[in-house]
Design an enzyme around this catalytic site. Structure first.
Site: not given
Ligand code: GLC
Length: 718
Positions: A265
């Site tokens: 993430d």
């Molecule tokens: C964010 C979220 C995740 C998302 C990623 C890309 O922090 O936790 O769910 O897909 O970043 O945007």
């Protein structure tokens, strides 16, 4: 869409820098001055070169088909091996035509709605240049203080598993259609269990509890063929997920056989430093690649440190090779080597966005996703009545939820518009009364006058979209501002009144529930929200929603969930006072509204619940049957729920567990027999050694309309 490209040969010919580049993911503003990008996390200073940027393997959050085409063209021109870019984004519950939030879709208990969301969203996304969506989020959530509860389908592992599978099938299909996009199940694992529901907070639980409740839905997504997994920000067993080879290799790849791509993430690899399990870039890069994280999202420790780690012999290049090969194979699976532009088509995309077909789809899903919590002869409304809409959500188009990204508020049907479409503008008046937040009561008097002049009042209350979602935890989950005060003033007028709630989480509405004669939980209903709510309020759709998560009586109860353990001193009566039992002095144990609860405009009677036998051998099945009759005056859909309880186990066992359900649509007086086969598999659980077993002994089979109103029959597994 697969091809006969030999990715292993390509891999062999890549330099170490080029390999590591394939494992980097950056947001689109790094590639296009015009790009605004989807910034969903901290933008740390990456400290990498332009060359490294243009060697990255994938892009996050590209904004349009034109932007994707331009970046892909420029990228391939620079690429020595003409390896195409992957474009990924958060298409959670819609691309431009926005579906209700996943918690609402989960409230429908109809996985076809999730599949429809995946198909429609996937098509709009594929036309816009997206190859991979960071969805479905299948984190189990028992704590509505957590902002991302809106993105989940609730507190039950069985129901979450059904929706996980349906979303994956909706997005990915069989990957032969150019509108199929790769799904990425997240956040692995147990992100929804953060202490106190505080965002990014510590998660710590036994392995048994993790496997019993929090892992099933991710596993269901894997079994449904999901091709990517995203790590979670939190710790599991004391290790941040992005550094956990227990999660990413032992469970995900060894136990479950997942051979797709793992992506961190946003920044999660670098966050192992503040977590305190790594001191610097080299250590986080080593931990993550050894744990099996293939792509690093929006930090650059792989690019900055992996080459040196390989050259120093601290990291084997084979770990990098296996990660790169998985990324190349994903590109191959999408057919990108043959056609890097895949389904990109700006004009087709523009025609698909909020087209009538897609609007119809989201309207139908939204109308099935609402939950009627209370109705004392107010609903359904009739079209002759003069309607006063009172409240800050009445004419608000911010009802798409916090993860609607490309959704446009100006394309959204507000509640006021939806009611006007249904009964004509002349029958609808509106007064805001107060803000969503703030304590300005100046609008109360006007609101009372508008309400007094009408036959019926709709109180439109709730949260702003940004009061849930990522970073949106709330410690107090009552209606924000002075909305409850407004409701009291309006309800005191004595008009037939229905409260319509727009929110991203279960709210603490106990006081409101005691004075409002009708309450409809609309969640954030999406682009066609106003029309869908009008369909339900006027009975064109008979409410079918059932809560996928408990509504607490008070925030002090949390966590409060249906499949809890009995404890050694259970509270046996809500009326008889006993001090030395598991209870609160100042609150009931039970939630305000339980898991599986929801009303409709008709009534159903359950009779003749029976089992085909009172004992079963492991290889046998028992058949539970019950008769369900529509005893009301209009057709309706009942969600017949089956629960099981293991009365004595080698570990404590929940009071009940949802093991099956069936939605039956019946006309008045129609009766059907609903059956459920009870198998040994349904009786299995993780014992002290985390073996997934069924133990002989006494069980209870239960059936009913929600997790509290159940009929019970005992049986034995011999
Ligand atoms: C964010 C979220 C995740 C998302 C990623 C890309 O922090 O936790 O769910 O897909 O970043 O945007």
């Amino acid at each position: 869409m697969s091809s006969d490209i030999d990715t292993k040969t390509i891999l062999k010919d890549l330099t170490l820098e080029e390999k590591i580049g394939q494992l980097q993911q950056l947001a689109s503003p790094f590639y296009s001055a015009k790009a605004r990008g989807e910034i969903t996390g901290p933008l740390s200073e990456l400290g990498i070169t332009q060359e490294a940027i243009w060697q990255s393997g994938s892009v996050l959050g590209v904004n349009s088909a034109e932007e994707a085409s331009e970046i892909q063209r420029k990228y391939i021109e620079k690429s020595r091996h003409k390896i195409p870019l992957l474009f990924m984004a958060d298409i959670i519950h819609g691309y431009r035509t926005i579906f209700p939030i996943p918690l609402a879709i989960g409230s429908s208990w109809n996985p076809e709605n999730a599949k429809c969301c995946g198909e429609v969203s996937g098509k709009e996304a594929a036309l816009s240049g997206i190859h991979v969506t960071f969805a479905p989020m299948v984190d189990l959530v028992r704590d509505p203080r957590w902002g991302r509860v809106m993105e989940s389908t609730g507190e039950d592992p069985y129901l979450n598993s059904i929706f996980a599978e349906a979303f994956v099938e909706g997005f990915q299909g069989d990957m032969t259609d150019p509108y199929n996009i790769i799904a990425c199940v997240k956040h692995f694992a147990a992100y929804g269990a953060g202490e106190a529901g505080r965002e990014y907070n510590t998660v710590d639980m036994s392995d048994r509890h993790l496997r019993e409740y929090y892992l099933p839905a991710y596993k269901a997504a894997i079994e449904a063929g999901v091709k990517m997994v995203m790590t979670s920000f939190n710790t599991v067993h004391g290790v941040p997920a992005s550094g956990s080879s227990y999660l990413m290799r032992d469970i995900l790849r060894e136990e479950w056989g997942f051979d797709g791509v793992v992506i961190s993430d946003w920044g999660a690899i670098g966050e192992m430093i503040p977590h305190g399990v790594a001191a610097n870039s080299e250590e986080v890069a080593q931990k993550a690649i050894e744990a099996g994280v293939d792509i690093e999202m929006m930090t650059s420790h792989y690019v900055l440190s992996l080459k040196q780690l390989v050259e120093e012999g601290k990291v084997s290049e084979s770990l990098i090779d296996e990660a790169v090969l998985r990324v190349l194979n994903l590109k191959k699976e999408l057919g990108l080597f043959e056609n890097p532009y895949r389904a990109i088509d700006q004009s087709k995309a523009e025609r698909a966005y909020v087209c009538n077909e897609h609007r119809k789809a989201v309207r139908e899903v939204a109308s099935e996703s609402m939950v009627l919590l209370k109705n004392e002869q107010v609903l359904p409304l009739n079209k002759e009545q003069k309607i006063a809409i009172i409240g800050p959500l009445g004419d608000r188009n911010d009802i798409l939820g916090p993860w609607s990204w490309k959704g446009r508020k100006e394309e959204t049907v507000t509640l006021k518009e939806g009611i006007a479409h249904k009964v004509g503008e002349t029958r609808v008046t509106f007064a805001k009364g107060c803000g969503i937040i703030g304590d300005d009561q100046l609008g109360f008097e006007e609101a009372k006058q508008v309400a007094l002049a009408a036959d019926v009042v709709i109180l439109a209350l709730g949260e702003a979209s940004n009061m849930s979602g990522e970073g949106g935890s709330r410690a107090f989950i009552t209606l924000p501002g002075i909305q409850e005060d407004l409701a009291k003033e309006i309800l005191a007028l004595g008009k037939p009144t229905v409260v319509v709630l727009f929110n991203g989480r279960p709210l603490e509405i106990t006081r409101l529930s005691q004075i409002a004669p009708a309450i409809l939980e609309a969640w954030f209903p999406g682009t066609e929200g106003g029309n869908a709510i009008a369909d339900v309020l006027y009975g064109d759709v008979n409410p079918v929603g059932r809560l996928p998560i408990s509504f607490p009586y008070t925030v002090g109860q949390i966590p409060v969930y249906y499949n809890c353990y009995n404890t050694g001193r259970p509270k046996l009566s809500e009326t008889e006072y006993m001090r030395y039992v598991s209870h609160f002095l100042d609150s009931p144990n039970k939630p305000l509204y339980p898991f599986g609860y929801g009303l409709g405009y008709t009534t159903f009677e359950y009779t003749d619940f029976q089992l085909s036998a009172t004992s079963m051998k492991r290889i046998e099945t028992l058949v539970a049957t019950v008769k369900v009759k529509n005893t009301g005056s209009v057709a309706g859909t009942e969600t017949v729920q089956f629960y099981i309880r293991d009365l004595v186990g080698s570990t404590v066992r929940p009071l009940k567990e949802l093991k099956g359900y069936k939605q039956v649509t019946l006309i008045p007086e129609e009766e059907v027999e609903v059956t459920l086969e009870i198998t040994e598999e349904m009786l299995k659980f993780h014992n002290m050694k985390c073996e997934f077993v069924a133990e002989a002994g006494r069980f209870e089979a239960m059936v009913g309309t929600n997790s509290e109103s159940l009929e019970v029959i005992e049986f034995e597994l011999v």
